[in-house]
Design an enzyme around this catalytic site. Structure first.
Site, PDB file in Angstrom:
ATOM      1  N   HIS A  37      -5.570  -0.670  -0.712  1.00 57.97           N
ATOM      2  CA  HIS A  37      -6.543  -1.392  -1.555  1.00 57.97           C
ATOM      3  C   HIS A  37      -7.871  -0.635  -1.620  1.00 57.97           C
ATOM      4  CE1 HIS A  37      -4.043  -4.950  -2.231  1.00 57.97           C
ATOM      5  NE2 HIS A  37      -3.612  -4.753  -1.005  1.00 57.97           N
ATOM      6  N   GLY A 123       9.852  -4.249  -5.737  1.00 49.08           N
ATOM      7  CA  GLY A 123       8.950  -5.217  -5.105  1.00 49.08           C
ATOM      8  C   GLY A 123       8.768  -5.030  -3.614  1.00 49.08           C
ATOM      9  N   GLY A 125       6.923  -2.609  -2.171  1.00 46.14           N
ATOM     10  CA  GLY A 125       5.699  -1.880  -1.826  1.00 46.14           C
ATOM     11  C   GLY A 125       5.919  -0.379  -1.801  1.00 46.14           C
ATOM     12  N   SER A 127       6.457   1.352  -4.730  1.00 47.66           N
ATOM     13  CA  SER A 127       6.109   1.830  -6.077  1.00 47.66           C
ATOM     14  C   SER A 127       7.290   2.041  -6.993  1.00 47.66           C
ATOM     15  CB  SER A 127       5.322   3.148  -6.009  1.00 47.66           C
ATOM     16  OG  SER A 127       4.115   2.926  -5.424  1.00 47.66           O
ATOM     17  N   SER A 129       7.763   0.487  -9.733  1.00 44.82           N
ATOM     18  CA  SER A 129       7.326   0.496 -11.141  1.00 44.82           C
ATOM     19  C   SER A 129       6.653   1.808 -11.518  1.00 44.82           C
ATOM     20  CB  SER A 129       6.431  -0.691 -11.497  1.00 44.82           C
ATOM     21  OG  SER A 129       5.878  -1.285 -10.395  1.00 44.82           O
ATOM     22  N   ASP A 173      -0.323   5.107  -6.896  1.00 42.20           N
ATOM     23  CA  ASP A 173       1.142   5.215  -6.982  1.00 42.20           C
ATOM     24  C   ASP A 173       1.567   6.264  -8.004  1.00 42.20           C
ATOM     25  OD1 ASP A 173       0.768   3.083  -5.348  1.00 42.20           O
ATOM     26  OD2 ASP A 173       1.477   1.575  -6.758  1.00 42.20           O
ATOM     27  N   TYR A 222      -3.093  -9.912  -5.973  1.00 44.97           N
ATOM     28  CA  TYR A 222      -3.601  -8.536  -6.075  1.00 44.97           C
ATOM     29  C   TYR A 222      -4.808  -8.495  -7.014  1.00 44.97           C
ATOM     30  CZ  TYR A 222      -3.642  -3.505  -6.925  1.00 44.97           C
ATOM     31  OH  TYR A 222      -4.020  -2.190  -7.027  1.00 44.97           O
TER      32      TYR A 222
HETATM   33  C1  GLA Z   1      -0.271  -1.314  -5.235  1.00 47.77           C
HETATM   34  C2  GLA Z   1      -1.085  -0.693  -6.363  1.00 47.77           C
HETATM   35  C3  GLA Z   1      -1.883   0.497  -5.877  1.00 47.77           C
HETATM   36  C4  GLA Z   1      -2.705   0.149  -4.637  1.00 47.77           C
HETATM   37  C5  GLA Z   1      -1.848  -0.573  -3.599  1.00 47.77           C
HETATM   38  C6  GLA Z   1      -2.663  -1.086  -2.453  1.00 47.77           C
HETATM   39  O1  GLA Z   1       0.691  -0.400  -4.807  1.00 47.77           O
HETATM   40  O2  GLA Z   1      -0.221  -0.304  -7.415  1.00 47.77           O
HETATM   41  O3  GLA Z   1      -2.698   0.976  -6.904  1.00 47.77           O
HETATM   42  O4  GLA Z   1      -3.825  -0.601  -4.976  1.00 47.77           O
HETATM   43  O5  GLA Z   1      -1.130  -1.649  -4.156  1.00 47.77           O
HETATM   44  O6  GLA Z   1      -3.224  -0.043  -1.738  1.00 47.77           O
END
Ligand code: GLA
Length: 389
Positions: A37, A123, A125, A127, A129, A173, A222
């Site tokens: 974040h 989903g 974490g 990435s 997408s 990401d 988020y």
């Molecule tokens: C998701 C978002 C990223 C980043 C993370 C948290 O993966 O796509 O841009 O903000 O959460 O670090």
């Protein structure tokens, strides 16, 4: 793994379209070691592109129609490029959004036939997408001969997700997916978009353990965190001249002026300010081979995400805490946006079996199910794999 997906993409393309694909593209997911974040606060992150990826097999079409097949879901989508239809709320929003962002940047795109397959869990974490966005952007870059640099391509994928799909993600990401390098983590400065590679020392394994929990509210939570950071910046800017983002706020600033923030915003700001320091500190430690220090940063990062940013969950806490107990594990923390998904652990290669065993045992005892535990290898970023003849 890659061989399997490569073949699945080629076979799937032939089965659906009855001819051979002209192009195969691979774009990896990522696991983030530190700096969560912080990207949308213009700070620092330390992701690793992994050996899980989205694959697209494609051929150009003479018209401006896009025919897509998602092999893993068994669903198809067809849309025109002129004009690109609005968001539909399905998986094809990612390729449609990418086409929308590329067209918006003035590029003219070829129609295409394409199949998609991916082994990045959705989903979790990691990435999934961004990997799909980057895979399609790269496909269009190749098929339409677009003069796109990697960073520019990442930024257009982010725009697709922000403005077309509607999730206000940062740039981490997509940058990890385009800039990944085998055997390396990436230090990204999310303000300047400078990328530095950081070698992962030999004998170090990156282990990902998936809680298998997915939270419906992740996207709205988020966006809310992001909004809170913006509010904190607005207030702090009155006291710290020149503050544009939490990146500009130091620990000393926060000590002096943090009292002007409502308690929740102070927590959010404290997480971001400290995380930026932790990333830079850990990169120096990585380069010096001090894995204990990197691990310590990961542990404090988890506690900060749990207590100050409040994006952890009992499942993530359980896995992280269990990992901390294992000899040979330097550190562990939740990875990605949080609310569900995975932890990442940095561990000596010889301790991987014991770590996996302990995580499975502890998680099973508390939640009655086994987490998925895998070793991830740092891999190269987006690439065309081979032009089929
Ligand atoms: C998701 C978002 C990223 C980043 C993370 C948290 O993966 O796509 O841009 O903000 O959460 O670090």
């Amino acid at each position: 793994m890659d061989e399997r997906l490569f073949q699945a993409a080629v076979d799937g393309f032939r089965a659906h379209f009855g001819y051979d694909p002209a192009l195969l593209v691979r774009a990896p997911g990522r696991v983030n070691l530190l700096g969560e974040h912080t990207d949308y606060n213009e700070g620092f992150v330390l992701p690793v592109a992994v050996d899980r990826a989205a694959w697209v097999a494609a051929s150009p079409r003479p018209d401006s129609t896009v025919r897509l097949v998602a092999l893993d879901m068994g669903t198809e989508a067809t849309f025109p490029l002129d004009p690109i239809p609005p968001r539909q709320g399905d998986w094809a929003d990612y390729p449609r959004g990418v086409a929308w962002a590329l067209a918006g940047a003035g590029f003219s795109l070829a129609g295409m036939d394409a199949v998609l397959t991916s082994d990045v869990p959705i989903g979790a974490g990691l990435s999934s997408s961004a990997a799909v966005e980057v895979a399609f952007a790269w496909t269009w870059k190749e098929l339409s001969g677009l003069p796109l640099e990697r960073t520019e391509l990442a930024l257009l994928c982010q725009r697709a997700e922000n403005e077309y799909v509607g999730v206000r993600c940062g740039i981490m990401d997509q940058m990890a997916s385009v800039w990944g390098r085998a055997g390396h983590a990436l230090l990204l400065d999310c303000r300047t978009l400078a990328v530095e590679t950081v070698p992962i020392p030999p004998g170090v394994a990156i282990v990902v353990a998936d809680t298998l929990v997915r939270r419906e509210l992740a996207a709205s939570e988020y966006n809310r965190r992001r909004q809170e950071c913006e509010e904190a910046v607005q207030i702090l800017a009155d006291y710290i001249p020149g503050t544009r983002a939490l990146r500009d706020v130091s620990l000393e600033d926060l000590d002096r002026f943090g009292g002007h923030l409502p308690p929740t915003l102070l927590r959010r700001a404290r997480h971001v300010v400290r995380s930026n320091i932790r990333v830079l500190w850990a990169v120096a430690a990585f380069r010096a081979g001090d894995l204990a220090a990197v691990g310590k940063a990961m542990k404090y990062s988890h506690l900060s995400l749990r207590d100050d940013y409040q994006v952890s969950s009992p499942e993530l806490d359980t896995l992280a805490e269990a990992a901390w107990e294992v000899p040979g594990c330097w550190g562990a923390r939740l990875t990605g946006a949080g609310f569900g998904g995975c932890i990442v652990a940095l561990v000596a290669e010889e301790a991987v079996p014991e770590l996996a065993r302990h995580l499975e045992e502890v998680y099973q005892a508390r939640f009655g199910r086994r987490p998925t535990v895998t070793v991830c290898r740092a891999s190269d970023g987006a690439q065309s794999v081979k032009r089929a003849t």
